[in-house]
Design an enzyme around this catalytic site. Structure first.
Site, mmCIF file in Angstrom:
data_model
loop_
_atom_site.group_PDB
_atom_site.id
_atom_site.type_symbol
_atom_site.label_atom_id
_atom_site.label_comp_id
_atom_site.label_asym_id
_atom_site.label_seq_id
_atom_site.Cartn_x
_atom_site.Cartn_y
_atom_site.Cartn_z
ATOM 1 N N ALA A 235 47.070 36.265 35.765
ATOM 2 C CA ALA A 235 48.240 35.621 35.167
ATOM 3 C C ALA A 235 49.190 35.182 36.282
ATOM 4 O O ALA A 235 49.334 35.873 37.292
ATOM 5 C CB ALA A 235 48.936 36.583 34.222
ATOM 6 N N TYR A 237 52.823 33.857 38.229
ATOM 7 C CA TYR A 237 54.164 34.434 38.388
ATOM 8 C C TYR A 237 55.223 33.796 37.481
ATOM 9 O O TYR A 237 56.170 34.442 37.067
ATOM 10 C CB TYR A 237 54.653 34.185 39.821
ATOM 11 C CG TYR A 237 53.972 34.962 40.917
ATOM 12 C CD1 TYR A 237 53.906 36.355 40.880
ATOM 13 C CD2 TYR A 237 53.444 34.310 42.026
ATOM 14 C CE1 TYR A 237 53.318 37.054 41.930
ATOM 15 C CE2 TYR A 237 52.853 35.009 43.069
ATOM 16 C CZ TYR A 237 52.796 36.380 43.012
ATOM 17 O OH TYR A 237 52.225 37.076 44.043
ATOM 18 N N THR A 268 47.658 40.861 36.816
ATOM 19 C CA THR A 268 48.873 40.148 37.205
ATOM 20 C C THR A 268 48.650 39.478 38.547
ATOM 21 O O THR A 268 47.752 39.861 39.292
ATOM 22 C CB THR A 268 50.054 41.119 37.402
ATOM 23 O OG1 THR A 268 49.752 41.974 38.515
ATOM 24 C CG2 THR A 268 50.319 41.941 36.167
ATOM 25 N N ASP A 269 49.509 38.529 38.881
ATOM 26 C CA ASP A 269 49.576 38.092 40.273
ATOM 27 C C ASP A 269 50.345 39.166 41.032
ATOM 28 O O ASP A 269 50.866 40.125 40.448
ATOM 29 C CB ASP A 269 50.204 36.705 40.396
ATOM 30 C CG ASP A 269 49.825 36.036 41.734
ATOM 31 O OD1 ASP A 269 49.359 36.753 42.641
ATOM 32 O OD2 ASP A 269 50.014 34.821 41.880
ATOM 33 N N TRP A 270 50.484 39.007 42.332
ATOM 34 C CA TRP A 270 50.708 40.148 43.214
ATOM 35 C C TRP A 270 52.129 40.651 43.488
ATOM 36 O O TRP A 270 52.341 41.846 43.643
ATOM 37 C CB TRP A 270 50.027 39.849 44.555
ATOM 38 C CG TRP A 270 48.782 40.664 44.768
ATOM 39 C CD1 TRP A 270 48.592 41.555 45.775
ATOM 40 C CD2 TRP A 270 47.589 40.685 43.990
ATOM 41 N NE1 TRP A 270 47.354 42.120 45.667
ATOM 42 C CE2 TRP A 270 46.706 41.611 44.573
ATOM 43 C CE3 TRP A 270 47.166 40.051 42.827
ATOM 44 C CZ2 TRP A 270 45.452 41.888 44.068
ATOM 45 C CZ3 TRP A 270 45.910 40.321 42.322
ATOM 46 C CH2 TRP A 270 45.086 41.227 42.933
#
Ligand code: BGC
Length: 779
Positions: A235, A237, A268-270
């Site tokens: 997903a 940000y 998720t993205d990071w």
């Protein structure tokens, strides 16, 4: 006997209490899991992203330089799995403490270059090689493909993405994913969704219509999900219509799972800071894995369940999906990774795929070179000697080498001017040291570890250029551009050419043309640049993109005619960046803190960050074609050294399920080569306004010898002819007469035919409705 029975019972009880994970006992393992263990499984296990912050799972350093892991629960036989960056190859640290062994990975062509091949079989082959390196380097998932749409040529990460067209994006991504996953490792298709800018990417609100979301920004993901079943999806940000993608139930459940039937996990993205997005919301929305993972997130899940804010059913649903993912991974199967992928064999694949992605944009007949007459070349431009194999940021790959233009030409038997080589090589050594010494620490993406950097172009005096024109047989000017994560490109210095480059083009062309020698411009950029103001000067222009670590060899293969060019642009090259209607909203309404005040990405001032998609569905050629605007190079464009005829087009409606189209492609020139047939469709007038033409199918020939022909047959499912009908939350294919055009670019149509299509309706969820009124562009 009695004793044996007791022992067996105890043994079974122990086994029941502590089952070890297998594909067949997921229910049992879930029953045995504590709430803490469930929360742990939903939160990434290890990373070195946050320096001294605690790591959740204690598995840090499993594979040095990998982006993250999922958490291990050894008691239940649940291993950590390793997630490594891509998409242009495996991004891990090339060296490790305590060993002289190296861990370099093959640098494959960037996304735009791969897509420009329009060759799904070839892209699958690249995917297989990347999947193999992922596995041999002991990783389970490669964080790619990057599938965001080229909404605007200024996006810093366009190089990782494929196209301005969602259909092409979906098809190329599906080919890549099928290739990678054939190796029994997973992908993470990213960044889901509408992540088409880098400026304030962690907070920008992408405001757009449901139709633009479905038809333009989500369609590629939908095709990839249906045709290649990615193990994981990342997903993005940004927010979409006011809600973060990472916590967006409409996106992650209603659309992704309910409408498309997605079965894998979402991560998720990071960047850890979620800026007002509770982990609980992410779990509820259907986000299964918080990466890179922080202890606070685990705590939030546990407390959420205890306080009743988060249902255990939501947690269990995500835990089950995690376990279903884990049992597929090499880590679970204890795959004996060699740490020695066949880089040599993969170098041949990257060289070949780059050759097919290189686009010949202009040729006055000077190419291909006859190596009997072109023996020495004067190489101009910093990037001839610092050839960029890929972009910067998480998308860079630590490659064992990069073949520059000097080496590439040398391997093809062509020497380069010693004086220029000496000047440029010394300049680059100096520029590298200066650049790093003067770098602002917040500009992390400019460090060498984040990828090759581009240094300012230098001027070469007309005197020296004239000397070179006398001694060399031809000139090459490489125009390079570097871009990447966290920052978008600007118009003046990055989209447009700078004064030093303009001077180089005019001076070199004047000097070489005065003595009747050709000048070739090689574009070494991940994304589109301005060409209209200078393209009439050189004799040939080759867009080499950032073609991977064999770059110089691939370009030489094209220059010398070893390979006949067959790459086609996957995006429009506008005359000016402002010609794209999205430019007026790119990067949108944003007030942000200065570099000095930020710690990573540029930090926006809360409440002031959005971009309105006023161009709506009119992205790329959908705008330029419908509104009949002039362009520098149209979508689908690319020249060849040979010629092709496209004839005998046939169109058949097969039971109103699909349209079958065939065309005969014949090589009418004098050199072997490949051609791409592109099918554009015009729909009949219905209630919904539509672009004039949209790409709905394409196919590439095999290598055809002069005189040889091939019949290409393509299918267009009727559902792919649909437009999104917002009023009724449905895909709608109007009935009527459809016109099918086959061309070699959107502006070079060779055959036309029509077919009658009956109405088709597909109801979907009413999701992602905008919360503000948008001033949408209409015909
Ligand atoms: C990027 C992702 C990448 C991740 C892990 C993020 O900042 O947006 O594309 O996979 O970092 O490195």
């Amino acid at each position: 006997m009695f004793l044996t029975a007791i022992m067996a019972t105890i043994c079974m009880m122990t086994m029941n209490a502590q089952p070890k994970l297998s594909a067949g006992n997921i229910d049992e393992v879930m029953k045995a899991m504590t709430l803490e263990e469930k929360a742990k499984l939903l939160v990434g296990g290890a990373n070195n992203f946050f320096g001294d912050q605690a790591v959740v799972g204690g598995e840090a350093g499993l594979v040095a330089g990998a982006a993250g892991t999922s958490s291990a629960i050894p008691r239940l036989g649940i291993p950590a799995t390793v997630l490594t960056d891509g998409p242009a190859g495996v991004r891990i640290d090339p060296t490790r403490k305590g060993t002289t062994q190296t861990y370099y990975a093959t640098g494959f062509p960037i996304g735009t270059c791969l897509a420009s091949t329009w060759n799904t079989d070839l892209v699958s082959k690249v995917g297989e090689a990347i999947g193999n390196e992922t596995k041999e380097y002991r990783c389970d998932v490669i964080l790619g493909p990057g599938m965001n749409l080229h909404r605007n040529p200024l996006c810093g990460r366009n190089f990782e993405y494929y196209s301005e067209d969602p259909f092409l994006t979906g098809k190329i991504a599906a080919a890549y994913i099928n290739g990678v996953q054939s190796q029994n490792v997973g992908v993470s298709a990213k960044h889901f969704a509408v992540n088409s800018q880098e400026t304030v990417r962690t907070s920008v609100d992408e405001r757009l219509s449901q139709r633009a979301a479905r038809e333009i920004y989500l369609r590629g993901f939908e095709i990839a999900v249906r045709e290649s079943h990615p193990w994981t999806i990342m997903a993005s940000y940004n927010k979409i219509n006011g809600e973060f993608s990472m916590g967006n139930r409409d996106l992650l459940t209603s659309i992704l799972r309910d409408d498309w039937g997605y079965q894998g996990i979402v991560m998720t993205d990071w960047i850890g800071i979620r800026q007002g997005l509770p982990t609980i919301t992410e779990v509820q929305a259907g986000n299964d894995l918080m990466e890179p993972g922080q202890p606070a997130q685990m705590k939030e899940i546990i407390e959420g369940v205890k306080s009743g804010k988060l249902s255990i059913e939501d947690v269990d649903r995500n835990v089950r999906r995690m376990l279903e993912y884990i049992v597929k991974t090499p880590s679970f199967h204890q795959y004996p990774a060699s740490n020695k992928p066949d880089i040599k064999a993969h170098a041949a694949i990257t060289r070949q795929s780059a050759c097919e992605g290189i686009v010949l944009m202009k040729n006055n007949g000077c190419l291909p070179w006859n190596t009997q007459t072109v023996k020495t070349v004067a190489l101009f431009g910093e990037n001839s000697y610092n050839f960029l194999s890929g972009g910067v940021g998480s998308g860079c790959v630590h490659t064992p080498y990069v073949v520059d233009m000097v080496e590439g030409l040398k391997n093809a038997g062509i020497s380069t001017s010693e004086k220029l080589t000496d000047i440029y090589r010394k300049y680059i050594d100096f520029a590298r040291v200066k650049f790093q010494a003067e770098r602002h620490p917040a500009k992390w993406f400019q460090s060498e570890a984040m990828g090759q950097q581009k240094y300012p172009e230098i001027s070469i005096s007309p005197l020296l250029i004239n000397k070179e024109a006398k001694s060399a047989d031809a000139a090459i000017i490489t125009i390079g551009r570097q871009a990447g994560e966290g920052i978008d490109r600007d118009i003046d210095n990055e989209f447009n050419i700078v004064p030093e480059e303009r001077a180089l083009i005019t001076d070199v062309c004047n000097a070489f043309h005065a003595v009747g020698k050709p000048v070739i411009v090689v574009i070494n950029s991940g994304s589109v640049i301005e060409t209209a103001s200078w393209s009439n000067y050189p004799d040939a222009i080759l867009c080499a993109w950032q073609p991977g670590m064999e770059g110089g060899n691939s370009v030489a293969d094209i220059l010398t005619g070893k390979v006949c060019p067959s790459g086609k642009l996957t995006m429009t090259w506008p005359i000016a960046a402002t010609d794209h209607p999205s430019t007026s909203n790119f990067p949108g309404q944003i007030d942000f803190f200065s570099f000095e005040q930020m710690a990573g990405d540029r930090r926006p001032i809360p409440g002031h960050t959005y971009t309105n998609h006023e161009e709506d569905i009119y992205v790329g050629y959908r705008y330029f074609d419908t509104f009949q605007k002039a362009v520098a190079y149209p979508f689908g464009f690319g020249l060849s050294y040979t010629t092709f005829s496209l004839d005998n087009m046939k169109v058949k409606n097969v039971r109103n399920e699909s349209i079958e189209i065939s065309v005969t492609v014949k090589n009418t020139g004098s050199m072997s080569g490949k051609e791409v047939a592109q099918v554009y469709v015009t729909a009949p007038q219905g209630n919904i306004e539509k672009p004039t033409r949209e790409l709905k199918a394409f196919a590439k020939t095999r290598e055809l010898k002069p005189g040889e022909q091939q019949v290409l047959t393509m299918q267009i499912p009727i559902r792919m002819l649909a437009s999104f009908d917002e009023q009724n939350s449905q895909w709608l294919t109007d009935d009527g007469l459809y016109t099918f055009f086959i061309g070699t670019s959107i502006r070079d149509i060779r055959c036309v035919a029509t077919a009658k299509v009956n109405q088709y309706i597909e109801k979907v969820s009413n999701a992602l409705a905008p919360k503000v009124k948008l001033n949408i562009l209409h015909k």
